[in-house]
Design a protein around this motif. Sequence first.
Motif, PDB file in Angstrom:
ATOM      1  N   PRO A 171       0.813  -1.230   0.000  1.00 41.97           N
ATOM      2  CA  PRO A 171       0.000   0.000   0.000  1.00 41.97           C
ATOM      3  C   PRO A 171       0.840   1.271   0.000  1.00 41.97           C
ATOM      4  N   GLN A 175       1.974   2.352  -3.499  1.00 38.78           N
ATOM      5  CA  GLN A 175       0.993   2.669  -4.529  1.00 38.78           C
ATOM      6  C   GLN A 175       1.073   4.146  -4.899  1.00 38.78           C
ATOM      7  N   ASP A 230      -8.365  -3.089  -1.133  1.00 39.13           N
ATOM      8  CA  ASP A 230      -7.906  -2.293   0.010  1.00 39.13           C
ATOM      9  C   ASP A 230      -8.632  -2.636   1.303  1.00 39.13           C
ATOM     10  N   ASP A 249      -6.122  -4.348   3.445  1.00 42.73           N
ATOM     11  CA  ASP A 249      -4.830  -3.718   3.760  1.00 42.73           C
ATOM     12  C   ASP A 249      -4.589  -3.622   5.266  1.00 42.73           C
ATOM     13  N   LYS A 282      -5.640  -0.495  -6.799  1.00 37.58           N
ATOM     14  CA  LYS A 282      -4.688  -1.608  -6.898  1.00 37.58           C
ATOM     15  C   LYS A 282      -4.355  -1.891  -8.364  1.00 37.58           C
TER      16      LYS A 282
END
Length: 910
Positions: A84, A87, A317, A320, A389
């Motif tokens: 994460p 990203q 997510d 996450d 993602k």
Amino acid sequence: MSDAKSVAQAEVEKQVGELLQLDAEVDVDAAETQEWLSSLEYVLQSKGADRVRFLIEQLRDRAAEEGIQSADDTRTPYVNTIAPHDQPPFPGNRELERRIKSIVRWNAMAMVVRANKRGGGVGGHISTFASSATLYEIAFNHFFKGRGEDGYSGDTIYFQGHASPGMYSRAFLEGRLSEEHLENFRRELAPGGGLSSYPHPWLMPGFWEYPTVSMGLGPIMAIYQARFNEYLRDRGIKDTSGQNVWAFLGDGECDEPETLGAIGLAAREKLDNLIFVINCNLQRLDGPVRGNGKIIQELESIFRGAGWNVIKVVWGDDWDALLANDTTGLLAKRMNEVVDGQYQKYTGMPGSYIREHFFGKYPELLKMVETFSDEKLEKMRRGGHDPEKVYAAYAQATQNKNGKPTVILAKTVKGYGLGEAGEGRNVAHNQKKMNEAELLEFRTRFGIPISDEDVGKAPFYKPAEGSAEIKYMKERRAALGGPVPSRPTEHPTMEVPTLEDFGKLIKRLEDKSCSTTFAVVQTLIAMCRDKKIGKYMVPIVPDESRTFGMEGMFTQFGIYAHSGQLYDPVDSGIIQKYKEAQDGQILEEGITEAGSMSSFNAAGTAYSAHGVNMIPFFIYYSMFGFQRIGDLIWAAADMRAKGFLIGGTAGRTTLNGEGLQHQDGHSLLNAIAFPTVRAYDPAFAYEAVVIIAEGLKKMYQEGEECIYYLMAENEEYTHPPMPEGCEEGIVKGMYKFRSKTVDQPKAHVQLFGSGAILNCVLKAQEMLAEQYNIGSDVWSVTSYTQLRREAGDCDRWNMLHPTEKPRRSYLEQQLEGVEGPFICATDYVRALSEQLTPWIPGDYYCLGTDGMGRSETREALRRHFEVDAESIVIATLSRLAKSGVCTAEDVAKAIKDLNFDADKPNPYFA
């Protein structure tokens, strides 16, 4: 036993198996382990990931030196590759893109549902696009490059065939397709026009570029397309550095040998312009792709082992925070434990089931989700449905030019959004129908502004032209270079050498003893040297250059190698040495007809993809063409490819020593079914040159979208001078080569021959004259198929225009007033020549090589298959006996005199 009990029992058995392995996995020195881990963490924080990677590689190499095998490092944990915190920020408007995607989903679904509410059952697929909508929409909005101002600067995209409704739906919103088009999905003959079932450029030449629904062909064609783009750049023909090649495919498609068979080439050739996006929805039509395994992990290992970048997009997510709090590693462990068949089960089950059977194995995991409602657990997304993602994966794939191709393994749910109609169910691949309740659920879930009263009609929905959604879509596509998919319908042409330009070559081959393969290769060399087209010739061969006598081309034109030649070849001391070069012209593909044909398809569509006429000239073992790679040749026809296919070492009896698996007696029969293929069987060098010159003119100067297919034999014999005025006949399919008259003949017959067997026919002509006092005309039939196509076309026109002057085909004109009988012989099955039966004005008898080939001398093989001169003589006398010119006794005597075994087995069944 209930499903729950079955799963529980399986889990218990698995846990017992794991306990039996604990002894081997027990940490005998936990303190030491922690020291190592702390050191790794220190290096990571202070010096970064590259330093950690270097140290791990050093440890692995040192262990290997001591004979200690390291664990398999081609497979990583079952989590996302991109963390994460790595990203990139999402650049688009998430809300607008969500609304656009929902509308695209609705119209794609409505298209199929409406089509199946009508009579006729034309079919359609909902769930493939339902699972991949996010994968496509992110690419459309942010990554797919359109053709740009020059019309030829865009990305090459191989769309997954079964997802076609999604592409049509988006094109409808962009204004490229009308509601009538959508209404006529899979009804292409309907008034107003319709849409083809899948990507078919032949049927929609201004829209689709590449046919992909014959699964496995899209991936292999994409690999060779990416390599061909590099070929164009390395040879200085076009700068393709800004163009990527995308291939979208399903995880089940990876079972096709063509899908994975060439991935090693992509890494070896350093094709970092290539991106595979594999939609891993874990499901085929009949069941899970890997019910007892994990397809994402399997594919990761295969692609990593082949040298690709692998990006896994497994979890959305929603996961996450859970993974971030997974200090024990139990969640990642559990993710890896569960097999795909069970993940598929979770998709269709309530959150309570997921809590019990996924998280419930370990108390620590149950504790992690104790504040999560069952509804939340049920809705936690897979990674392929998470826009951020997917964006991160695409961004890394397009920006990370490290000399490796990239594969993105995106986990999705098949039929996503279809609910009870097919989400995550085995029926979802070709789900076509939805009831009103399911349509209401879909409408509500994706927020489509359609009333309850209208929803049952599954109407199409398009926001107003000035709406935020439409403006956003068009702005994004304009910024990226225009709409995709898109294919121009007007194409560049080029000046080509004329037949007169080949005059010296024809003269040089006159009275020369050689094979037609030699003549074809000499013509290829002449084209490669030609000032007009030489630069654009693309010779393609699958590791058989020396077989075809092409080794002399190595030093003249070079074998293409992106890295050049990094070694001194073993034959460097000879003139015809093996020479690789970065700007080499020959594509020597190794032992792969499928790869070679994929290169042909890339080169053969360069006129529409790149705006430059490249001329592929693919020569191969004849048997391994239409029989072995017919599907790729069919794809070439569909995508309107142009070029030359050469069936080298052709004929059932001409390639005498190689035997059954190599001797081709039926490729010309197979070629009949390919409408764009113009198939020829030339007997003499000048015939081959005339046909090739005609192909150049038709395809590249006049712009016809077709393929010229020539048989080329390896038998050496003397080639005569070119008769005056035979050019038209060679191209159209036949011409009279030689007549033989005798004094007071018993009869005058017509003998047809082609390819190497024409020499047998000519010998039979002499025997008939000298031994039986029968005159004859010998016709060289260069193409039975071209003759039949034109004659059939004339017949059809005459049938539909009964009051107009009838048309007469070339075949009928040539045979007007000619008396039979007509006897023909070819090195191919009889059905090839039997095509002409309706138009032959008299008794017609065909000899051919029906049956299995075998190793023998040519003479023995031709007697076995009954196509030698003696067999032709016997057939002629037999037909004359049928008409009363000869007697049965005359035929019997000839059979004996010619030493023919009348009782030998029929070669068809031998």
